[in-house]
Design a protein around this motif. Structure first.
Motif, short mmCIF file in Angstrom:
data_model
loop_
_atom_site.label_atom_id
_atom_site.label_comp_id
_atom_site.label_asym_id
_atom_site.label_seq_id
_atom_site.Cartn_x
_atom_site.Cartn_y
_atom_site.Cartn_z
N PRO A 145 0.82 -1.21 0.00
CA PRO A 145 0.00 0.00 0.00
C PRO A 145 0.86 1.26 0.00
O PRO A 145 1.95 1.29 0.57
CB PRO A 145 -0.82 -0.13 1.28
CG PRO A 145 -0.02 -1.03 2.16
CD PRO A 145 0.67 -1.99 1.24
N ALA A 146 0.36 2.29 -0.65
CA ALA A 146 1.06 3.57 -0.73
C ALA A 146 0.03 4.68 -0.80
O ALA A 146 -1.10 4.48 -1.26
CB ALA A 146 1.97 3.62 -1.96
N LEU A 147 0.42 5.85 -0.35
CA LEU A 147 -0.45 7.03 -0.35
C LEU A 147 0.35 8.20 -0.88
O LEU A 147 1.35 8.61 -0.27
CB LEU A 147 -0.96 7.31 1.07
CG LEU A 147 -1.90 8.50 1.25
CD1 LEU A 147 -3.17 8.33 0.41
CD2 LEU A 147 -2.26 8.67 2.73
N HIS A 148 -0.08 8.76 -1.99
CA HIS A 148 0.66 9.80 -2.71
C HIS A 148 0.27 11.19 -2.20
O HIS A 148 -0.13 12.06 -2.97
CB HIS A 148 0.37 9.67 -4.20
CG HIS A 148 1.33 10.39 -5.10
ND1 HIS A 148 2.44 11.09 -4.64
CD2 HIS A 148 1.35 10.52 -6.45
CE1 HIS A 148 3.07 11.61 -5.67
NE2 HIS A 148 2.43 11.29 -6.78
N ASP A 178 5.58 6.15 -5.00
CA ASP A 178 5.36 7.52 -4.53
C ASP A 178 4.51 7.51 -3.27
O ASP A 178 3.31 7.83 -3.29
CB ASP A 178 4.69 8.35 -5.63
CG ASP A 178 5.67 8.94 -6.60
OD1 ASP A 178 6.83 8.51 -6.60
OD2 ASP A 178 5.28 9.82 -7.38
N ASN A 179 5.12 7.16 -2.16
CA ASN A 179 4.42 7.04 -0.89
C ASN A 179 4.86 8.14 0.07
O ASN A 179 6.05 8.41 0.21
CB ASN A 179 4.69 5.68 -0.25
CG ASN A 179 4.07 5.59 1.13
OD1 ASN A 179 2.87 5.79 1.29
ND2 ASN A 179 4.88 5.30 2.13
N ALA A 180 3.87 8.76 0.76
CA ALA A 180 4.17 9.79 1.75
C ALA A 180 3.78 9.36 3.16
O ALA A 180 3.96 10.14 4.09
CB ALA A 180 3.44 11.09 1.40
N SER A 181 3.29 8.14 3.33
CA SER A 181 2.72 7.72 4.61
C SER A 181 3.67 6.81 5.39
O SER A 181 3.92 5.67 4.98
CB SER A 181 1.40 6.99 4.38
OG SER A 181 0.93 6.39 5.57
N VAL A 199 14.21 0.38 -1.59
CA VAL A 199 14.32 1.44 -2.59
C VAL A 199 13.27 2.47 -2.23
O VAL A 199 12.06 2.25 -2.40
CB VAL A 199 14.09 0.90 -4.02
CG1 VAL A 199 14.19 2.04 -5.04
CG2 VAL A 199 15.09 -0.21 -4.34
N LEU A 200 13.71 3.60 -1.66
CA LEU A 200 12.80 4.59 -1.11
C LEU A 200 12.72 5.81 -2.02
O LEU A 200 13.72 6.48 -2.28
CB LEU A 200 13.26 5.01 0.29
CG LEU A 200 13.29 3.90 1.34
CD1 LEU A 200 13.75 4.46 2.68
CD2 LEU A 200 11.92 3.24 1.48
N PHE A 201 11.53 6.10 -2.51
CA PHE A 201 11.30 7.31 -3.29
C PHE A 201 11.22 8.48 -2.32
O PHE A 201 10.55 8.41 -1.29
CB PHE A 201 10.00 7.20 -4.08
CG PHE A 201 10.05 6.26 -5.26
CD1 PHE A 201 11.01 5.28 -5.37
CD2 PHE A 201 9.10 6.35 -6.26
CE1 PHE A 201 11.05 4.41 -6.45
CE2 PHE A 201 9.11 5.50 -7.35
CZ PHE A 201 10.09 4.53 -7.45
N ALA A 202 11.89 9.56 -2.66
CA ALA A 202 11.93 10.75 -1.81
C ALA A 202 11.72 11.99 -2.69
O ALA A 202 10.90 11.99 -3.58
CB ALA A 202 13.24 10.80 -1.03
N GLY A 203 12.46 13.07 -2.42
CA GLY A 203 12.35 14.28 -3.22
C GLY A 203 11.41 15.33 -2.68
O GLY A 203 11.42 16.48 -3.13
N LEU A 215 3.93 15.01 -0.94
CA LEU A 215 3.34 14.01 -1.82
C LEU A 215 4.14 12.72 -1.80
O LEU A 215 3.61 11.65 -2.15
CB LEU A 215 3.26 14.54 -3.26
CG LEU A 215 2.48 15.85 -3.46
CD1 LEU A 215 2.45 16.20 -4.94
CD2 LEU A 215 1.07 15.73 -2.90
N VAL A 216 5.41 12.82 -1.46
CA VAL A 216 6.33 11.68 -1.32
C VAL A 216 7.23 12.03 -0.13
O VAL A 216 7.36 13.19 0.23
CB VAL A 216 7.17 11.46 -2.61
CG1 VAL A 216 8.01 10.19 -2.51
CG2 VAL A 216 6.26 11.37 -3.85
#
Length: 268
Positions: A145-148, A178-181, A199-203, A215-216
């Motif tokens: 699960p992910a929350l953008h 693209d998860n922010a949670s 592998v962690l999306f950030a930015g 958002l991420v």
């Protein structure tokens, strides 16, 4: 490479990593990462265009600022694309869409699979698909699960997903998308932790209409996620090559240093 979808039950912790063992992971720019796992080549969110602007129906324009480190032509064959979502150009650009057509299968959200068609396959949170390894084993891909964005932002930002890669004789890999949670990261850690490679999306992209909420993940959030997952190795992605990111990879490095987690980062 037949597959058997199923509703995933909580999995046992992945096998402990042998000291010095490396599952090859290479960041190609933005959210695009090549992962070689169980003899299969997985590619996340393909973005291979040159720099340029991407106007959207909402009136917002995303600007790509750097070319990929490897072109699609130089990449070689890809077995599976792990697509967190299709609705934003910084996760799937024009060249990325062309690459999907040449890839045997793409795993993504139900909404993206409906829009894209072709060889795309939908996965709902915690649903799994088993992929045949060239050596006769199996790789299980589970939708995480992910929350953008913040809670309640889904109607605006759309559906997204992360992924978990597991196999009987290999340490596990988590791709955040693209998860922010961090609450969802904790849920993933409760089910699958410790995760060997994250592998962690950030930015830290933000949206004014959402009161500049993330958002991420930002750098500090990525460091917290690494700690929650008890990850041995962290590869930061989605923190370069786009103008709307409010943090760079250097912010991630600084946050991991502040958290005492520098030794977990893989930056090359």
């Amino acid at each position: 490479m037949p597959a058997t979808p199923s509703a995933a039950s909580p999995a046992p912790a992945p096998a402990a990593a042998v000291d010095g063992e490396r599952i090859p992971v290479r960041v190609l720019g933005g959210p695009t990462v090549l992962i070689e796992y169980g003899g299969l080549r997985f590619l996340t969110d393909p973005t291979f265009d040159d720099p340029g602007d991407y106007p959207s129906p909402s009136g917002r324009t995303l600007t790509k600022t750097a070319p990929p480190r490897t072109s699609a032509a130089e990449l070689g064959p890809v077995d599976v694309v792990l697509l967190s979502h299709d609705q934003h150009a910084d996760n799937l650009d024009h060249s990325g869409r062309a690459l999907l057509a040449a890839t045997p299968r793409t795993l993504t959200t139900p909404a993206a699979a409906k829009r894209l068609g072709g060889a795309t396959e939908p996965l709902t949170p915690w649903q799994s698909v088993d992929l045949d390894r060239p050596d006769g084993g199996t790789v299980t891909v589970t939708a995480a699960p992910a929350l953008h964005g913040p809670e309640g932002s889904e109607p605006l930002v759309g559906e997204v997903t992360g992924f978990l890669l597991t196999s009987a004789d290999l340490p596990g890999v988590y791709v955040s998308g693209d998860n922010a949670s961090l609450e969802l990261v904790q849920e993933i850690a409760d089910r699958y932790g410790p995760v060997d490679t994250a592998v962690l999306f950030a930015g830290a992209p933000r949206l004014r209409v959402l009161d500049d909420a993330l958002l991420v993940l930002d750098g500090r959030g990525a460091a917290t996620a690494a700690r929650l997952l008890a990850a041995r190795r962290v590869i930061p992605a989605h923190c370069d090559s786009w103008a709307h990111f409010t943090e760079t990879r250097e912010h991630v490095v600084a946050a991991f240093a502040e958290a005492g987690l520098t030794d977990r980062l893989q930056l090359d």
